[in-house]
Design a protein around this motif. Structure first.
Motif, short mmCIF file in Angstrom:
data_model
loop_
_atom_site.label_atom_id
_atom_site.label_comp_id
_atom_site.label_asym_id
_atom_site.label_seq_id
_atom_site.Cartn_x
_atom_site.Cartn_y
_atom_site.Cartn_z
N GLY A 120 7.11 -13.66 -75.06
CA GLY A 120 6.56 -13.72 -73.71
C GLY A 120 7.57 -14.26 -72.71
O GLY A 120 8.69 -14.62 -73.07
N ARG A 121 7.14 -14.32 -71.46
CA ARG A 121 8.01 -14.83 -70.41
C ARG A 121 8.42 -16.28 -70.66
O ARG A 121 9.52 -16.68 -70.37
CB ARG A 121 7.31 -14.73 -69.06
CG ARG A 121 7.27 -13.35 -68.50
CD ARG A 121 6.67 -13.39 -67.12
NE ARG A 121 6.70 -12.06 -66.53
CZ ARG A 121 5.84 -11.63 -65.66
NH1 ARG A 121 4.85 -12.43 -65.26
NH2 ARG A 121 5.93 -10.42 -65.16
N GLY A 122 7.46 -17.07 -71.16
CA GLY A 122 7.74 -18.48 -71.43
C GLY A 122 8.86 -18.65 -72.45
O GLY A 122 9.75 -19.48 -72.28
N GLY A 123 8.82 -17.85 -73.50
CA GLY A 123 9.86 -17.92 -74.53
C GLY A 123 11.21 -17.50 -73.99
O GLY A 123 12.25 -18.08 -74.32
N LYS A 124 11.20 -16.48 -73.13
CA LYS A 124 12.46 -16.03 -72.52
C LYS A 124 13.01 -17.09 -71.57
O LYS A 124 14.22 -17.33 -71.53
CB LYS A 124 12.27 -14.69 -71.82
CG LYS A 124 12.00 -13.57 -72.82
CD LYS A 124 11.71 -12.26 -72.14
CE LYS A 124 11.41 -11.21 -73.21
NZ LYS A 124 11.09 -9.92 -72.66
N LEU A 125 12.12 -17.72 -70.81
CA LEU A 125 12.55 -18.80 -69.92
C LEU A 125 13.09 -19.98 -70.73
O LEU A 125 14.11 -20.58 -70.37
CB LEU A 125 11.39 -19.24 -69.02
CG LEU A 125 11.68 -20.38 -68.05
CD1 LEU A 125 12.79 -19.99 -67.07
CD2 LEU A 125 10.41 -20.79 -67.31
N LYS A 126 12.41 -20.30 -71.83
CA LYS A 126 12.86 -21.38 -72.71
C LYS A 126 14.27 -21.11 -73.20
O LYS A 126 15.15 -21.98 -73.14
CB LYS A 126 11.92 -21.53 -73.91
CG LYS A 126 12.41 -22.52 -74.93
CD LYS A 126 12.39 -22.13 -76.38
CE LYS A 126 12.46 -20.74 -76.81
NZ LYS A 126 13.23 -20.49 -78.02
N THR A 127 14.53 -19.89 -73.64
CA THR A 127 15.86 -19.53 -74.14
C THR A 127 16.90 -19.64 -73.04
O THR A 127 17.99 -20.18 -73.26
CB THR A 127 15.83 -18.10 -74.72
OG1 THR A 127 14.87 -18.07 -75.78
CG2 THR A 127 17.19 -17.68 -75.23
N LEU A 128 16.56 -19.16 -71.85
CA LEU A 128 17.50 -19.24 -70.72
C LEU A 128 17.84 -20.69 -70.39
O LEU A 128 19.01 -21.04 -70.24
CB LEU A 128 16.91 -18.53 -69.49
CG LEU A 128 17.73 -18.66 -68.20
CD1 LEU A 128 19.08 -17.96 -68.35
CD2 LEU A 128 16.94 -18.09 -67.03
N VAL A 129 16.82 -21.53 -70.27
CA VAL A 129 17.06 -22.93 -69.90
C VAL A 129 17.80 -23.67 -71.02
O VAL A 129 18.71 -24.47 -70.74
CB VAL A 129 15.74 -23.64 -69.51
CG1 VAL A 129 15.96 -25.12 -69.23
CG2 VAL A 129 15.12 -22.96 -68.30
N GLN A 130 17.45 -23.40 -72.29
CA GLN A 130 18.20 -24.00 -73.40
C GLN A 130 19.68 -23.62 -73.30
O GLN A 130 20.56 -24.47 -73.45
CB GLN A 130 17.67 -23.51 -74.75
CG GLN A 130 16.48 -24.22 -75.27
CD GLN A 130 16.05 -23.69 -76.64
OE1 GLN A 130 16.61 -22.73 -77.17
NE2 GLN A 130 15.04 -24.31 -77.22
N THR A 131 19.94 -22.35 -73.08
CA THR A 131 21.31 -21.85 -73.02
C THR A 131 22.08 -22.49 -71.87
O THR A 131 23.22 -22.93 -72.04
CB THR A 131 21.31 -20.32 -72.89
OG1 THR A 131 20.61 -19.77 -74.02
CG2 THR A 131 22.72 -19.76 -72.86
N LEU A 132 21.45 -22.56 -70.70
CA LEU A 132 22.11 -23.19 -69.55
C LEU A 132 22.37 -24.67 -69.81
O LEU A 132 23.46 -25.18 -69.51
CB LEU A 132 21.26 -23.02 -68.29
CG LEU A 132 21.17 -21.62 -67.71
CD1 LEU A 132 20.15 -21.58 -66.57
CD2 LEU A 132 22.53 -21.14 -67.25
N ALA A 133 21.38 -25.37 -70.36
CA ALA A 133 21.54 -26.80 -70.64
C ALA A 133 22.68 -27.03 -71.62
O ALA A 133 23.54 -27.90 -71.40
CB ALA A 133 20.23 -27.37 -71.19
N ILE A 134 22.70 -26.27 -72.69
CA ILE A 134 23.77 -26.42 -73.69
C ILE A 134 25.12 -26.11 -73.06
O ILE A 134 26.09 -26.85 -73.26
CB ILE A 134 23.50 -25.53 -74.92
CG1 ILE A 134 22.29 -26.06 -75.70
CG2 ILE A 134 24.74 -25.45 -75.82
CD1 ILE A 134 21.76 -25.11 -76.76
N GLY A 135 25.17 -25.03 -72.28
CA GLY A 135 26.43 -24.66 -71.62
C GLY A 135 26.98 -25.77 -70.75
O GLY A 135 28.17 -26.07 -70.78
N VAL A 136 26.10 -26.40 -69.97
CA VAL A 136 26.54 -27.50 -69.09
C VAL A 136 26.97 -28.70 -69.94
O VAL A 136 28.00 -29.33 -69.66
CB VAL A 136 25.44 -27.89 -68.08
CG1 VAL A 136 25.82 -29.15 -67.31
CG2 VAL A 136 25.18 -26.74 -67.12
#
Length: 185
Positions: A120-136
């Motif tokens: 769902g959208r929530g899971g996709k948003l979770k993945t995006l935010v996880q990825t951005l957080a890890i990247g930073v």
């Protein structure tokens, strides 16, 4: 073997290179951390493209369905564990996120005979935010940038738990609906 699956294989191959770069020179050398961040970013970007290519051109395969989530979890798990081992991320955050990912993966295996729960959208948003957080957090930054990275990670943590609970609820509904009925709805 198609282009989508080759991108997934590339992502899997990047994971050990990422780990080597992350831990090179005691894990806090600016050049190596930037290199690790670039490898992480390349792997994260290929994740976006392989799924789109597979769906758009009818390249979805059983191998891809299995290997893609393994590649995702290997990359995110390696990054979180690595950051925690280096003292850049609290272990409890890594444990919560990894436990959720493993738990939901096991739950999918249990429920799959009764029905499939789409991402769902929530899971996709979770993945995006996880990825951005890890990247930073991978970048050798301090001050406000480090604070922003941790704020993103806390948001990722909230989304991880919330989407995990939502998935459990959906899985229970699919299970109670019985075999085959969940696929029809």
């Amino acid at each position: 073997m198609n282009i989508a699956n080759m991108l997934t294989m590339l992502r899997i191959a990047i994971v050990p290179l990422f780990v080597l770069a992350l831990f090179a020179a005691d894990g806090h050398d600016t050049g190596w951390r930037i290199g690790a961040t670039v490898l992480f970013a390349v792997a994260a970007i290929t994740d976006r493209f392989d799924g789109q290519l597979a769906r758009k051109y009818g390249l979805v395969t059983d191998f891809g369905k299995l290997a893609d989530p393994i590649a995702d979890k290997a990359l995110v798990g390696a990054a979180l564990i690595g950051l925690s081992m280096l003292g850049d991320l609290a272990w409890w955050i890594t444990i919560v996120i990894c436990a959720r990912e493993i738990g939901i993966t096991l739950l999918r295996l249990v429920v799959v005979r009764r029905g499939v729960i789409p991402a769902g959208r929530g899971g996709k948003l979770k993945t995006l935010v996880q990825t951005l957080a890890i990247g930073v957090l991978l970048l050798p930054l301090s001050g406000g940038f480090e604070t922003a990275g941790m704020a993103l990670m806390y948001l990722a943590l909230v989304l991880t738990v919330a989407t995990g609970l939502d998935y459990v609820g959906q899985a229970v509904r699919v299970w109670l609906a019985g075999p085959g009925r969940a696929k029809e709805s």
